[in-house]
Design a protein around this motif. Structure first.
Motif, PDB file in Angstrom:
ATOM      1  N   TRP A   1      40.170  42.270  51.026  1.00 39.35           N
ATOM      2  CA  TRP A   1      40.626  42.454  49.661  1.00 39.35           C
ATOM      3  C   TRP A   1      40.089  43.821  49.233  1.00 39.35           C
ATOM      4  O   TRP A   1      39.212  44.389  49.902  1.00 39.35           O
ATOM      5  CB  TRP A   1      40.101  41.350  48.737  1.00 39.35           C
ATOM      6  CG  TRP A   1      40.635  39.977  49.055  1.00 39.35           C
ATOM      7  CD1 TRP A   1      41.632  39.652  49.946  1.00 39.35           C
ATOM      8  CD2 TRP A   1      40.196  38.732  48.494  1.00 39.35           C
ATOM      9  NE1 TRP A   1      41.824  38.286  49.970  1.00 39.35           N
ATOM     10  CE2 TRP A   1      40.961  37.697  49.090  1.00 39.35           C
ATOM     11  CE3 TRP A   1      39.229  38.381  47.554  1.00 39.35           C
ATOM     12  CZ2 TRP A   1      40.784  36.351  48.763  1.00 39.35           C
ATOM     13  CZ3 TRP A   1      39.057  37.041  47.226  1.00 39.35           C
ATOM     14  CH2 TRP A   1      39.840  36.039  47.821  1.00 39.35           C
TER      15      TRP A   1
ATOM     16  N   GLY B   1      48.057  35.954  43.514  1.00 39.24           N
ATOM     17  CA  GLY B   1      48.633  36.999  44.362  1.00 39.24           C
ATOM     18  C   GLY B   1      50.056  36.660  44.789  1.00 39.24           C
ATOM     19  O   GLY B   1      50.953  37.504  44.768  1.00 39.24           O
TER      20      GLY B   1
ATOM     21  N   VAL C   1      48.193  42.872  42.739  1.00 37.97           N
ATOM     22  CA  VAL C   1      48.683  43.131  44.093  1.00 37.97           C
ATOM     23  C   VAL C   1      49.200  44.563  44.132  1.00 37.97           C
ATOM     24  O   VAL C   1      50.013  44.952  43.288  1.00 37.97           O
ATOM     25  CB  VAL C   1      49.818  42.136  44.466  1.00 37.97           C
ATOM     26  CG1 VAL C   1      50.410  42.477  45.826  1.00 37.97           C
ATOM     27  CG2 VAL C   1      49.286  40.705  44.464  1.00 37.97           C
TER      28      VAL C   1
ATOM     29  N   GLY D   1      46.835  36.316  37.021  1.00 39.32           N
ATOM     30  CA  GLY D   1      45.831  37.182  37.653  1.00 39.32           C
ATOM     31  C   GLY D   1      44.702  37.556  36.708  1.00 39.32           C
ATOM     32  O   GLY D   1      43.637  37.977  37.146  1.00 39.32           O
TER      33      GLY D   1
ATOM     34  N   LYS E   1      44.609  33.681  45.690  1.00 38.23           N
ATOM     35  CA  LYS E   1      45.858  33.719  46.454  1.00 38.23           C
ATOM     36  C   LYS E   1      47.046  33.154  45.681  1.00 38.23           C
ATOM     37  O   LYS E   1      48.180  33.614  45.867  1.00 38.23           O
ATOM     38  CB  LYS E   1      45.673  32.989  47.784  1.00 38.23           C
ATOM     39  CG  LYS E   1      44.874  33.804  48.794  1.00 38.23           C
ATOM     40  CD  LYS E   1      45.544  35.161  49.029  1.00 38.23           C
ATOM     41  CE  LYS E   1      44.903  35.928  50.149  1.00 38.23           C
ATOM     42  NZ  LYS E   1      45.798  36.350  51.201  1.00 38.23           N
TER      43      LYS E   1
ATOM     44  N   ILE F   1      45.689  42.437  48.087  1.00 36.56           N
ATOM     45  CA  ILE F   1      44.981  41.866  46.933  1.00 36.56           C
ATOM     46  C   ILE F   1      43.964  42.876  46.401  1.00 36.56           C
ATOM     47  O   ILE F   1      43.117  43.371  47.152  1.00 36.56           O
ATOM     48  CB  ILE F   1      44.225  40.579  47.346  1.00 36.56           C
ATOM     49  CG1 ILE F   1      45.203  39.463  47.721  1.00 36.56           C
ATOM     50  CG2 ILE F   1      43.250  40.136  46.242  1.00 36.56           C
ATOM     51  CD1 ILE F   1      45.875  38.776  46.570  1.00 36.56           C
TER      52      ILE F   1
END
Ligand SMILES: Cc1cc2nc3c(=O)[nH]c(=O)nc-3n(C[C@H](O)[C@H](O)[C@H](O)COP(=O)(O)OP(=O)(O)OC[C@H]3O[C@@H](n4cnc5c(N)ncnc54)[C@H](O)[C@@H]3O)c2cc1C
Length: 502
Positions: A63, A270, A388, A292, A267, A393
């Protein structure tokens, strides 16, 4: 996939496996798509050097921080998700955590859109599913329970029983941690701690051994491993029309009536952001621009309380908690957080963080230390976020509420010294360990300020639910998994009544 399932659940961790268990027996045909594979039982599962020093189980992915630097996150992709490695402390949020709370330094944790009483019955069911060991009455902040814990607490080892007495003597109220561990089964497999060690047998009550095992007893529920979801697609009325995933090198699409996203807080956010399309240019479920945002991850530190006269010969250690400073600092000041034992820390584990020191010297230190985990609430802030960029990420975790954490650390040092530990060392956990990640698709009552309603249904897509740690509106200062599981069972009940019965 030959015929289309009624429901697809993406991810088999705490949220996904538990909602699958809650939907078992509903008659719905359910497929769980899991990116990871089953954890194999090899000698590495018991090897602290392989796990902590060489990162054997960590993912082969990076990440990124906003400055572009990459890091390898402690986020695990296996059947059962992060719960395969968890410490199995299965706390309920405190009743007070559902109301607004002000911290030293002025930070405010907002009120939940539902009250504790709404979740209470589901906490009880989650404790039954995860066979929690515990005892009511010892924890001064324990919220009301309509049922006792299903099993008695995991016993203190003799040295930890003495730690309990020492803490009681200085006026503290140590209590038995609520734990999802069958200690006889765990120790029969290997004499090691369970915290951060993979559960390759049946000793730890995790998403695979409890949630998924219950779900897969229903022949209508199946699990596909090595199935990594790439994106979701939408069609008319903004319904989710397809789930695109890769399995065995092929790209496949499945089109269920209902999609439940449970890929974990980072995730899941993302995936929704990466699924942007013409109808949803900011990503799916994101008309409010909330996806997010409000990333939280607890402010936590490791603390070693060292008494050179008292060797620590415990194997697992992790049976005590302290909530004396959870609601106030014990002197009329504001709330600080929770203190709980870590799994037993050896020289091999310490070496992962203190690379310059020889392991034998670290063994000497750890042989006289009792190891604690200090945890304070991280507050939801829109600028703390997952995004993203070029398919990668980016995690911009902006810590909050550090004054409370610093005071918790100072108070802990004070009371451990008073309890007879002349040397007390502490170290803040860094951002590469997103163990308690949450909040990136918070639930709420207002579609302008939340991504999900209070049943975890997307405001934007009528056939999408998100059921994992992303829905949590606050992080509180206790471990999150039981709250994720309780809400998953509540949402499963809602889906059975409102989506499947019609
Ligand atoms: C070392 C460690 C110790 C912890 N200790 C505790 C503890 O003692 N108590 C506690 O309450 N919590 C603890 N936690 C946190 C706890 O494990 C998590 O809060 C919990 O697992 C979150 O559940 P989840 O459903 O959000 O995500 P997860 O459990 O991580 O599940 C997400 C799942 O989705 C899968 N997935 C991800 N992306 C995709 C994709 N694109 N396609 C298909 N599948 C995908 C993953 O492989 C995973 O199986 C700990 C965590 C760690 C790492």
């Amino acid at each position: 996939m030959k015929s289309q399932p009624d429901i697809v659940i993406i991810g088999s961790g705490m949220g996904g496996a538990t909602i699958a268990a809650g939907l078992a027996g509903s008659g719905a045909r359910i497929v769980i798509l899991e990116k990871g594979e089953h954890l194999a039982d090899t000698p590495k599962a018991r090897d602290a050097r392989a796990i902590f020093q060489r990162g054997h189980y960590r993912p082969k992915e990076n990440w990124f921080s906003p400055d572009g630097s990459g890091f390898n996150p402690g986020n695990y992709y296996y059947v059962g998700g992060n719960s395969k490695f968890y410490g199995a402390v299965l706390f309920r949020y405190r009743k007070e955590d559902f109301a607004a709370m002000e911290f030293p330094g002025g930070g405010v944790s907002p009120a939940w859109p539902i009250a504790y009483d709404e979740l209470e019955p589901w906490y009880g069911k989650a404790e039954a599913l995860y066979r929690v060991r515990g005892a009511l009455g010892g924890d001064p902040t324990e919220p009301p329970h309509s049922n006792p814990y299903p099993h008695p607490p995991v016993p203190d080892e003799p040295v930890i029983a003495r730690v309990r007495e020492r803490l009681q003597r200085v006026g503290l109220k140590p209590f038995s941690l609520p734990l999802g561990v069958d200690i006889e089964t765990w120790l029969a497999h290997a004499k090691i701690p369970w915290d951060a060690f993979p559960n390759t047998a049946a000793g730890k009550m995790d998403a695979e051994t409890c949630g998924l095992a219950t779900a897969l007893a229903d022949p209508d529920i199946t699990l596909e491993t090595g199935a990594e979801v790439q994106r979701l697609e939408t069609a008319a009325a903004n319904r989710i029309s397809g789930i695109v995933y890769r399995q065995n090198g092929a790209e496949l699409t499945v089109s269920p009536k209902l999609t439940i996203l449970s890929a974990g807080a980072v995730k899941s956010a993302g995936l929704l952001l990466a699924s942007a399309n013409d109808a949803n240019p900011n990503g799916l479920a994101n008309a409010s621009d909330q996806v997010g945002r409000h990333f939280m991850n607890h402010n936590s530190s490791a603390l070693l309380a060292i008494d050179p006269r008292e060797p620590n010969d415990s194997v697992y250690q992790k049976t005590l908690g302290l909530n004396d400073f959870y609601l106030d600092d014990g002197r009329g000041g504001g709330p600080l957080g929770n203190i709980q034992l870590l799994g037993r820390v050896s020289g091999a584990i310490l070496k992962a963080n203190v690379k310059w020191a020889p392991e034998w010297a670290l063994d000497l230190v750890s042989g006289r230390a009792v190891d604690w985990y200090l945890m304070s609430e991280d507050l939801p802030r829109p600028e703390s976020r997952v995004s993203v960029r070029d398919g990668r990420i980016v995690l911009d975790w902006q810590r909050s509420n550090m004054i409370a954490h610093q005071r918790l650390t100072a108070r802990a040092k004070e009371v451990f010294r008073a309890a007879g530990y002349p040397i007390v060392l502490s170290r803040l956990f860094d951002g590469r360990t997103p163990s308690h990640q949450c909040g990136t698709l918070r639930m709420g009552c207002d579609p302008a300020t939340s991504a999900l309603d209070t049943m975890c249904k997307s405001w934007d897509h009528p056939n999408l639910y998100v059921v994992d740690a992303s829905f949590l509106p606050t992080s509180a200062a206790v471990n999150p998994a039981l709250t994720v599981a309780a809400q998953a069972l509540r949402t499963a009940h809602h889906i059975r009544e409102k989506e499947l019965a019609v």
